[in-house]
Design an enzyme around this catalytic site. Structure first.
Site, PDB file in Angstrom:
ATOM      1  N   ARG A 106      43.888 -46.283 -35.301  1.00  0.00           N
ATOM      2  CA  ARG A 106      44.887 -45.611 -34.465  1.00  0.00           C
ATOM      3  C   ARG A 106      45.948 -44.824 -35.238  1.00  0.00           C
ATOM      4  NH1 ARG A 106      47.017 -49.318 -29.659  1.00  0.00           N
ATOM      5  NH2 ARG A 106      47.901 -50.520 -31.373  1.00  0.00           N
ATOM      6  N   ASP A 107      45.846 -44.729 -36.558  1.00  0.00           N
ATOM      7  CA  ASP A 107      46.819 -43.916 -37.292  1.00  0.00           C
ATOM      8  C   ASP A 107      46.175 -43.302 -38.536  1.00  0.00           C
ATOM      9  OD1 ASP A 107      49.298 -42.726 -37.683  1.00  0.00           O
ATOM     10  OD2 ASP A 107      50.108 -44.399 -38.833  1.00  0.00           O
ATOM     11  N   ILE A 108      44.999 -42.699 -38.342  1.00  0.00           N
ATOM     12  CA  ILE A 108      44.325 -42.029 -39.449  1.00  0.00           C
ATOM     13  C   ILE A 108      45.048 -40.726 -39.760  1.00  0.00           C
ATOM     14  CG2 ILE A 108      42.187 -40.851 -40.147  1.00  0.00           C
ATOM     15  CD1 ILE A 108      42.012 -43.870 -40.262  1.00  0.00           C
ATOM     16  N   ASN A 111      47.529 -42.165 -45.093  1.00  0.00           N
ATOM     17  CA  ASN A 111      46.906 -43.481 -45.014  1.00  0.00           C
ATOM     18  C   ASN A 111      45.522 -43.520 -45.648  1.00  0.00           C
ATOM     19  OD1 ASN A 111      49.044 -44.752 -43.781  1.00  0.00           O
ATOM     20  ND2 ASN A 111      48.282 -44.450 -41.700  1.00  0.00           N
ATOM     21  N   THR A 149      50.905 -41.073 -35.431  1.00  0.00           N
ATOM     22  CA  THR A 149      51.576 -39.926 -36.030  1.00  0.00           C
ATOM     23  C   THR A 149      51.205 -38.688 -35.238  1.00  0.00           C
ATOM     24  OG1 THR A 149      51.448 -41.009 -38.185  1.00  0.00           O
ATOM     25  CG2 THR A 149      51.921 -38.644 -38.166  1.00  0.00           C
TER      26      THR A 149
END
Length: 234
Positions: free
Chosen positions: A51-53, A57, A103
């Site tokens: 959920r935050d690629i 990261n 993001t």
């Protein structure tokens, strides 16, 4: 007794710092995308959605091994059967519809709307990262966060041809399929996306070897392969 946390030490740099200002070579971008997709495929098979690629990261080690980091927004899905976030799930980070997490520039439309998410959200975010590696810009931009969200929900990203003429048509097709606004029109699994990325990578490597060997006639007569409906040369 003492409590402690053990974490892996990764020597390298984030993908954000790894992407050169002049843009990344197609072969390098594909290699990184294949490794990210492989890592996400393993996570999804274990029932975990990241959920935050985003480039911050993703770490690229000195030996060019890619690591996906920070599962801080990750959520466990049902361990068996289809991914279904509407049913009973075990949650690492408690969220509810209407709460936007992630993001902004790499959010999927459903994420931006605060809807439930599944592995296709990670596929969208990976599509954003792949687009940025090739085009040297994020696919959805705006002066404010609201403008970026509007672009994600309402606009299509500029064609690769506007900034990278040498990008293969198959690569743009794969990237744009990952960035379909309707989830049902997107890649339905990371394994499916990974298969297409690997096929294109192998195709381009084969063509590069033929060109290096000075055999353009062999290249012209090479058999073709199908990448999810897109025909390419191999």
């Amino acid at each position: 007794s003492k409590h402690f946390i053990a974490t892996e030490y990764i020597e390298g740099e984030t993908l954000r710092h790894h992407i050169p200002e002049e843009g990344m070579m197609i072969s390098d971008a594909l290699e990184i995308a294949v490794q990210i997709a492989s890592a996400l495929s393993a996570a999804h098979e274990a029932g975990i959605i990241h959920r935050d690629i985003k480039p911050e990261n993703i770490m690229v080690r000195r030996d060019r091994i890619v690591k996906v980091l920070d599962f801080g927004l990750a959520k466990l899905t049902e361990q068996r059967g289809e991914i279904n976030l509407e049913g009973a799930t075990k949650v690492l980070s408690s969220t509810h519809p209407g709460i936007v997490m992630g993001t902004v520039q790499y959010m999927s439309p459903e994420q931006a709307r605060g809807l439930s998410v599944d592995e296709r959200t990670d596929i969208w975010s990976l599509g954003c990262v792949l687009y940025e590696m090739i085009a040297r810009r994020a696919p959805f931009q705006g002066a404010t966060m609201t403008d970026v969200l509007a672009a994600i929900l309402e606009r299509e990203p500029p064609s690769f041809a506007s900034s990278v003429r040498e990008a293969p048509a198959q690569l743009e097709w794969i990237t744009l399929k990952a960035l379909r606004k309707e989830r049902d029109e997107r890649y339905q699994s990371t394994r499916e996306l990974l298969s297409d990325l690997r096929s294109l990578k192998e195709q381009l490597e084969f063509e590069a070897k033929l060109e290096a060997s000075g055999a353009p006639d062999k290249l012209a007569s090479a058999p073709s392969i199908s990448i999810r409906g897109e025909v390419g040369r191999l």
